[in-house]
Motif scaffolding. Structure first.
Motif, PDB file in Angstrom:
ATOM      1  N   PHE A 272      34.540  38.388  44.398  1.00 19.08           N
ATOM      2  CA  PHE A 272      33.129  38.025  44.307  1.00 19.08           C
ATOM      3  C   PHE A 272      32.625  37.486  45.650  1.00 19.08           C
ATOM      4  N   ARG A 273      33.384  36.622  46.263  1.00 21.16           N
ATOM      5  CA  ARG A 273      32.938  36.041  47.529  1.00 21.16           C
ATOM      6  C   ARG A 273      32.871  37.105  48.622  1.00 21.16           C
ATOM      7  N   GLU A 274      33.877  38.007  48.660  1.00 25.34           N
ATOM      8  CA  GLU A 274      33.897  39.038  49.695  1.00 25.34           C
ATOM      9  C   GLU A 274      32.746  40.033  49.489  1.00 25.34           C
ATOM     10  N   ALA A 275      32.458  40.393  48.211  1.00 24.63           N
ATOM     11  CA  ALA A 275      31.361  41.321  47.946  1.00 24.63           C
ATOM     12  C   ALA A 275      30.025  40.712  48.351  1.00 24.63           C
ATOM     13  N   CYS A 276      29.831  39.425  48.074  1.00 25.55           N
ATOM     14  CA  CYS A 276      28.597  38.744  48.473  1.00 25.55           C
ATOM     15  C   CYS A 276      28.480  38.684  49.990  1.00 25.55           C
ATOM     16  N   ARG A 277      29.592  38.374  50.627  1.00 21.77           N
ATOM     17  CA  ARG A 277      29.548  38.294  52.097  1.00 21.77           C
ATOM     18  C   ARG A 277      29.187  39.637  52.715  1.00 21.77           C
ATOM     19  N   GLN A 278      29.818  40.715  52.187  1.00 26.42           N
ATOM     20  CA  GLN A 278      29.565  42.035  52.748  1.00 26.42           C
ATOM     21  C   GLN A 278      28.127  42.477  52.497  1.00 26.42           C
ATOM     22  N   ASN A 279      27.630  42.231  51.296  1.00 27.53           N
ATOM     23  CA  ASN A 279      26.250  42.616  50.983  1.00 27.53           C
ATOM     24  C   ASN A 279      25.270  41.868  51.874  1.00 27.53           C
ATOM     25  N   LYS A 280      25.519  40.598  52.103  1.00 23.58           N
ATOM     26  CA  LYS A 280      24.648  39.810  52.980  1.00 23.58           C
ATOM     27  C   LYS A 280      24.726  40.327  54.406  1.00 23.58           C
TER      28      LYS A 280
ATOM     29  N   GLU B 126      30.607  27.314  38.587  1.00 22.19           N
ATOM     30  CA  GLU B 126      30.784  26.634  39.871  1.00 22.19           C
ATOM     31  C   GLU B 126      31.236  27.614  40.945  1.00 22.19           C
ATOM     32  N   MET B 127      32.121  28.563  40.559  1.00 23.65           N
ATOM     33  CA  MET B 127      32.610  29.533  41.540  1.00 23.65           C
ATOM     34  C   MET B 127      31.478  30.402  42.059  1.00 23.65           C
ATOM     35  N   ILE B 128      30.622  30.886  41.166  1.00 23.30           N
ATOM     36  CA  ILE B 128      29.536  31.789  41.571  1.00 23.30           C
ATOM     37  C   ILE B 128      28.504  31.046  42.413  1.00 23.30           C
ATOM     38  N   VAL B 129      28.129  29.849  41.959  1.00 27.19           N
ATOM     39  CA  VAL B 129      27.126  29.083  42.722  1.00 27.19           C
ATOM     40  C   VAL B 129      27.659  28.769  44.114  1.00 27.19           C
ATOM     41  N   GLY B 130      28.950  28.387  44.204  1.00 25.74           N
ATOM     42  CA  GLY B 130      29.519  28.070  45.512  1.00 25.74           C
ATOM     43  C   GLY B 130      29.567  29.272  46.428  1.00 25.74           C
ATOM     44  N   ALA B 131      29.921  30.448  45.904  1.00 24.16           N
ATOM     45  CA  ALA B 131      30.004  31.646  46.742  1.00 24.16           C
ATOM     46  C   ALA B 131      28.615  32.061  47.231  1.00 24.16           C
ATOM     47  N   LEU B 132      27.632  32.011  46.357  1.00 19.83           N
ATOM     48  CA  LEU B 132      26.263  32.367  46.773  1.00 19.83           C
ATOM     49  C   LEU B 132      25.759  31.408  47.842  1.00 19.83           C
ATOM     50  N   LYS B 133      26.081  30.132  47.696  1.00 20.17           N
ATOM     51  CA  LYS B 133      25.632  29.152  48.670  1.00 20.17           C
ATOM     52  C   LYS B 133      26.318  29.356  50.016  1.00 20.17           C
ATOM     53  N   ASP B 134      27.633  29.634  49.975  1.00 22.73           N
ATOM     54  CA  ASP B 134      28.387  29.791  51.223  1.00 22.73           C
ATOM     55  C   ASP B 134      27.986  31.069  51.963  1.00 22.73           C
ATOM     56  N   THR B 135      27.719  32.161  51.217  1.00 23.63           N
ATOM     57  CA  THR B 135      27.404  33.441  51.874  1.00 23.63           C
ATOM     58  C   THR B 135      25.917  33.600  52.157  1.00 23.63           C
ATOM     59  N   GLY B 136      25.082  32.865  51.451  1.00 22.09           N
ATOM     60  CA  GLY B 136      23.631  32.969  51.653  1.00 22.09           C
ATOM     61  C   GLY B 136      22.989  34.152  50.953  1.00 22.09           C
ATOM     62  N   LEU B 137      23.720  34.844  50.066  1.00 20.98           N
ATOM     63  CA  LEU B 137      23.161  36.002  49.371  1.00 20.98           C
ATOM     64  C   LEU B 137      22.304  35.534  48.192  1.00 20.98           C
ATOM     65  N   GLU B 138      21.135  36.202  48.014  1.00 18.14           N
ATOM     66  CA  GLU B 138      20.279  35.867  46.883  1.00 18.14           C
ATOM     67  C   GLU B 138      20.906  36.386  45.596  1.00 18.14           C
ATOM     68  N   ALA B 139      20.725  35.604  44.517  1.00 17.14           N
ATOM     69  CA  ALA B 139      21.368  35.914  43.240  1.00 17.14           C
ATOM     70  C   ALA B 139      20.913  37.236  42.653  1.00 17.14           C
ATOM     71  N   GLN B 140      19.702  37.694  42.964  1.00 13.75           N
ATOM     72  CA  GLN B 140      19.187  38.929  42.369  1.00 13.75           C
ATOM     73  C   GLN B 140      19.933  40.161  42.857  1.00 13.75           C
ATOM     74  N   TYR B 141      20.707  40.014  43.922  1.00 13.47           N
ATOM     75  CA  TYR B 141      21.446  41.146  44.470  1.00 13.47           C
ATOM     76  C   TYR B 141      22.911  41.136  44.004  1.00 13.47           C
ATOM     77  N   VAL B 142      23.192  40.436  42.922  1.00 16.79           N
ATOM     78  CA  VAL B 142      24.554  40.379  42.379  1.00 16.79           C
ATOM     79  C   VAL B 142      24.490  40.705  40.891  1.00 16.79           C
ATOM     80  N   SER B 143      25.437  41.497  40.425  1.00 12.94           N
ATOM     81  CA  SER B 143      25.565  41.814  39.012  1.00 12.94           C
ATOM     82  C   SER B 143      27.011  41.602  38.604  1.00 12.94           C
ATOM     83  N   LEU B 144      27.224  40.937  37.459  1.00 16.22           N
ATOM     84  CA  LEU B 144      28.575  40.699  36.947  1.00 16.22           C
ATOM     85  C   LEU B 144      28.854  41.678  35.820  1.00 16.22           C
ATOM     86  N   GLU B 145      29.998  42.363  35.905  1.00 18.35           N
ATOM     87  CA  GLU B 145      30.407  43.297  34.857  1.00 18.35           C
ATOM     88  C   GLU B 145      31.523  42.648  34.044  1.00 18.35           C
ATOM     89  N   ILE B 146      31.273  42.482  32.742  1.00 18.98           N
ATOM     90  CA  ILE B 146      32.240  41.871  31.848  1.00 18.98           C
ATOM     91  C   ILE B 146      32.559  42.850  30.727  1.00 18.98           C
TER      92      ILE B 146
END
Length: 878
Positions: A695-703, A731-751
């Protein structure tokens, strides 16, 4: 007397070293005496000589005495009378050989019977002292010897010196209370005696010396005053006239004063002893001068070696010196010390008699106190000797009485202890009787203990220990029977789930019923054992593999019927692994391990089956373990990477999203497919760390793509269901978005639908929180899980991904197409999008488009590609 120098070799070094130390201490004491008045000295020499006798024996002790006295005679010019010490060592040591613990008494007897008379006779030959004074000097020297004997006994009895000196080969007996009290009281008297003699010597010497100085200075002042009055300043007298004047002035001096006037060359010009006129005055000749003031000295005669004369002050002088007529003439006043002899010895005698009386009084008091204190203790010691034996024989104990509180308490305690011992003896007798009865019972229960040691208490089947013995017997008889040995490892599937959900009591009943079915299914001489938990083992000989397979199938079929426990029906299966000796291994440990491997392979193949061991299973198991062990290093050493697969808008054909897919390049095994290591990560729980990294790496790359000016798209990340139960997903998702600076609308979780199997309310709450952040939620592999379509209305889901199994062959399968069409219409009715994954042909793409599917994903459009290649796609569409 023991002979320490005849002891074993390992003690000789210690003994010799201790002997040398004792010798050196005796020499040091001989070189340093404590001097009192009139030549009376106090020495510790005999202390170390007697200690040598006590420690090392008669002849080593005499050797110490001889060496010390010889060196004292030649180096320190001690008088011959000092050899009384050698006589003391010889006689006392002789009697000490038979009376080892009576050193002080023997030494006192020596001085009273031999020492004092011998010294008195020796001093009478040359000394000018009166008989009473000579007796006093001899008594003081005898007291010196007795004090040394007492302290020798105290040192030997109450210090570890015998052990330190290597003399521990003779066991030292405990000291009696009376003896300790005697040593204590007499020691105090002797120490008081020494202090009194010392202080008396100082005070007497000071008193006499001041008196002599006063007399001498008065006489010198008289002569000096007459000289000043007689000699006029204007008249210069000749030397003969001056000498005549001095001689005239000295004629009237007292006879006990010896006054001499000398010139600068110490030539006697005038003297009240006319026979000395004309001689040279040498005060230091045959004398020892000791200064007591700037003008006063004490002149003592040197004692000649081998002399019988005791070094007393009888021939000594007080000397007073001064100058007359500007240092031209010197005047010397000599006062014999014998003038004060009677006075000083009278004081000494008075003190000595006082101390003797005090010693006698102290000895009497010590005896009375000892009798008062020790009488009760002595009787108590006699009464308690062999006390347990007396009590055991029921003998009557005569207990003493005492008026001393401590002794009375001690007697009372012994009485109570005796009563307790009697009760203990009685209880011990009763215990012995009970033990005899229990021994009979233990003998009867020996077979029962054997049963408990070799059989499982819950199921009654033979346990692991019995299996080990049985296996050894099978292998030992293999050469005689010449039949293969089969080991079948059976494990109840989902037994842990039964224990966790229904409780251990139900689990125990289930194990008992399973044991009964396993026992009934065993064919021929095959025996069944319970190793522990839900693990059972079958072992025995067989002739044909078909018989073995039939037996294994019987074990599997024994679980066809449900188990009924407390009215509930439980449908369970069993997995069986089979290993055969000798083809699958050369020892029992290998056969058991291979059967276990085959059993796990049966579990992987599906519940309710059996599998024979094959060598390839070892490789598969080894690879599985290698992958499990390598997962941690893979994340730590950056062996993971992300590939991205595009999603296409079905209506426009444009790129509308991407899915991040993990790849693992193992340093030894190469590229590992996700379907191999993801299940292992799920089982071990390491999937939590992997998902966090993905999740963190995908957010970083997208940003990073967005910062590079590429098309802004949503990246989808697969999240394990474990995050909703064990991890801290929010907590994991909020922390990764904050650290990478990616907006939440550009992330989708598949469960997957497995998320909704437990704690549905908690899952919905977490999803709503994430949706509130702007994150999109997608259900992956929809239609393959356990959720119902009715749950979709409760879930804040943004889109649904149809599993590829629905897409493959959809063109030719009317049932599939009808199901997919119904799902799409239902999902659209709840305002959610539909994503078709696994689209590989143009026909499948067109068909999904015709069914109003929103997004398409599959190899038809692109396989998962590295970030660099996807960046080119984003650049083209951007």
């Amino acid at each position: 007397m023991s002979k320490p120098f005849d002891q074993p070799r390992n003690k000789q070094v210690t003994v010799v070293f201790a002997f040398a130390i004792c010798m050196l201490l005796a020499l040091a004491a001989e070189s340093n005496h404590f001097h009192f008045l009139y030549g009376i000295t106090f020495s510790f020499t005999s202390l170390f000589v007697l200690l040598g006798l006590r420690l090392f024996g008669y002849w080593p002790g005499l050797l110490i005495a001889a060496v010390v006295l010889a060196l004292g005679t030649f180096l320190h010019e001690e008088p011959v009378s000092h050899y009384i010490l050698f006589l003391e060592a010889a006689i006392v040591g002789l009697f000490l050989r038979k009376n080892k613990n009576r050193l002080f008494g023997l030494d006192v007897a020596f001085w009273l019977l031999i020492g004092i008379p011998s010294l008195f006779c020796l001093y009478m030959t040359e000394s000018m002292l009166a008989s009473k004074d000579l007796l006093l000097v001899a008594a003081i020297l005898a007291m010196n010897g007795m004090i040394n004997a007492l302290f020798t006994e105290i040192v030997y009895q109450y210090t570890p010196l015998p052990k330190w000196s290597g003399y521990s080969f003779n066991m030292r007996r405990p000291n009696s209370f009376s003896k300790v009290l005697f040593h204590f009281s007499i020691g105090i008297v002797f120490i008081s005696f020494l202090l009194n003699i010392f202080m008396n010597s100082l005070s007497s010497f000071k008193e006499v010396s001041l008196y002599a100085q006063r007399i001498s200075s008065t006489e010198v002042e008289r002569i000096a005053k007459a000289w000043d009055n007689w000699q006029l300043p204007s008249t210069r007298m000749l030397e003969p006239e001056q000498v005549s004047f001095f001689q005239y002035m000295l004629e009237g001096t007292p006879a006990d004063l010896h006054i001499s006037v000398t010139n600068a060359e110490h030539f006697i010009a005038a003297s009240n002893h006319s026979d000395e006129i004309g001689q040279t005055l040498d005060l230091a000749k045959d004398r020892k001068l000791t200064s007591i003031s700037p003008k006063s000295y004490v002149a003592m005669p040197n004692v000649k070696m081998n002399s019988l004369h005791s070094q007393t002050w009888h021939d000594g002088y007080f000397v007073y010196s001064d100058t007359i007529s500007t240092n031209q003439w010197y005047i010397y006043v000599q006062i014999p010390l014998s003038n004060y002899q009677n006075y000083l010895f009278s004081k000494y005698f008075t003190h000595f008699v006082y101390l003797i009386g005090l010693a006698v009084f102290t000895a009497i008091v010590a005896y009375l106190i000892n009798r008062w204190l020790s009488r009760g203790l002595t009787k108590l010691a006699a009464a308690t000797t062999d006390l347990p034996l007396k009590l055991k024989q029921m003998n009557t104990i005569e207990w003493p009485s005492s008026s001393i509180v401590e002794v009375h308490s001690l007697i009372t305690n012994f009485k109570q202890m005796s009563t307790n011992l009697i009760h203990m003896f009685q209880e011990s007798q009763r215990n012995n009787e009970r033990l005899e009865a229990q021994a009979f019972m233990l003998q009867q229960s020996e077979e029962r203990l054997h049963q408990l040691a070799y059989y499982d208490m819950l199921t009654g089947l033979p346990n692991r220990l019995q299996f080990s013995l049985h296996a050894k017997d099978l292998f030992a008889n293999y050469t005689n029977i010449n039949k293969p040995i089969a080991v079948m490892y059976a494990d109840i599937n989902r037994f842990k789930q039964i224990n966790d959900t229904l409780g251990h009591a139900v689990g125990d009943i289930l194990l008992q019923k399973a044991a009964e079915r396993f026992g009934a299914s065993a064919i021929g001489d095959c025996a069944v054992f319970r190793l522990g938990g839900d693990e059972f083992v079958f072992a025995g000989y067989y002739e044909h593999e078909a018989d073995l397979a039939s037996n294994a199938q019987a074990v599997v079929d024994s679980f066809n019927e449900p188990f009924v426990i407390d009215g509930a029906m439980l449908f369970l299966t069993v997995s069986v692994g089979i290993s055969v000796y000798p083809q699958d291994g050369g020892d029992m440990d290998t056969i058991i391990r291979n059967a276990d491997i085959a059993m796990y392979n049966a579990k992987e193949q599906g519940d309710g089956c059996y599998r024979f061991f094959m060598p390839t299973l070892v490789n598969a198991m080894t690879e599985k373990m290698q992958l499990e062990n390598g997962l941690y290093h893979a994340l730590k050493e950056n062996q993971f990477s992300l590939h991205y697969q595009p999603k296409i808008n079905a209506a426009t054909g444009e790129l509308c999203g991407i899915e991040a897919l993990i790849r693992w390049r193992h340093p030894e095994l190469g590229m590992i497919p996700p379907d191999k290591f993801i299940p292992l990560a799920e089982q071990s729980g390491f999937i939590l760390d992997i998902d966090s990294w993905v999740f963190r790496e995908a957010c970083r790359q997208n940003k990073a793509w967005q910062d590079a000016g590429l098309q802004r798209i949503c990246v989808s990340v697969n999240i394990s269901a474990r995050h909703f139960y064990q991890g801290h997903l929010s907590e994991m998702i909020v922390g990764a978005l904050k650290d990478t600076g990616l907006e939440a609308q550009y992330v989708s979780l598949e469960i997957t639908e497995g998320v909704f199997m437990r704690n549905l309310d908690q899952v919905i709450e977490t999803i709503r929180f994430l949706r509130g952040l702007g994150i999109q939620i997608s259900i992956d592999d929809f239609g393959t899980g356990y959720s119902s379509l009715n749950q979709l209305q409760r879930l804040p889901i943004s889109d649904v991904k149809l599993d590829r199994s629905f897409i493959q062959g959809i063109v030719d399968d009317e049932k599939k197409s009808s199901i997919v069409k119904a799902i799409i219409e239902l999902v659209h009715s709840m305002n959610m999008k539909v994503v078709a994954e696994g689209v590989e042909t143009a026909a499948e793409s067109q068909f999904c488009t015709d069914l109003n599917c929103d997004e398409l994903q599959g190899y038809l459009f692109s396989k998962p590609v590295p970030p660099q290649e996807l960046a080119l796609m984003l650049k083209k569409t951007g």
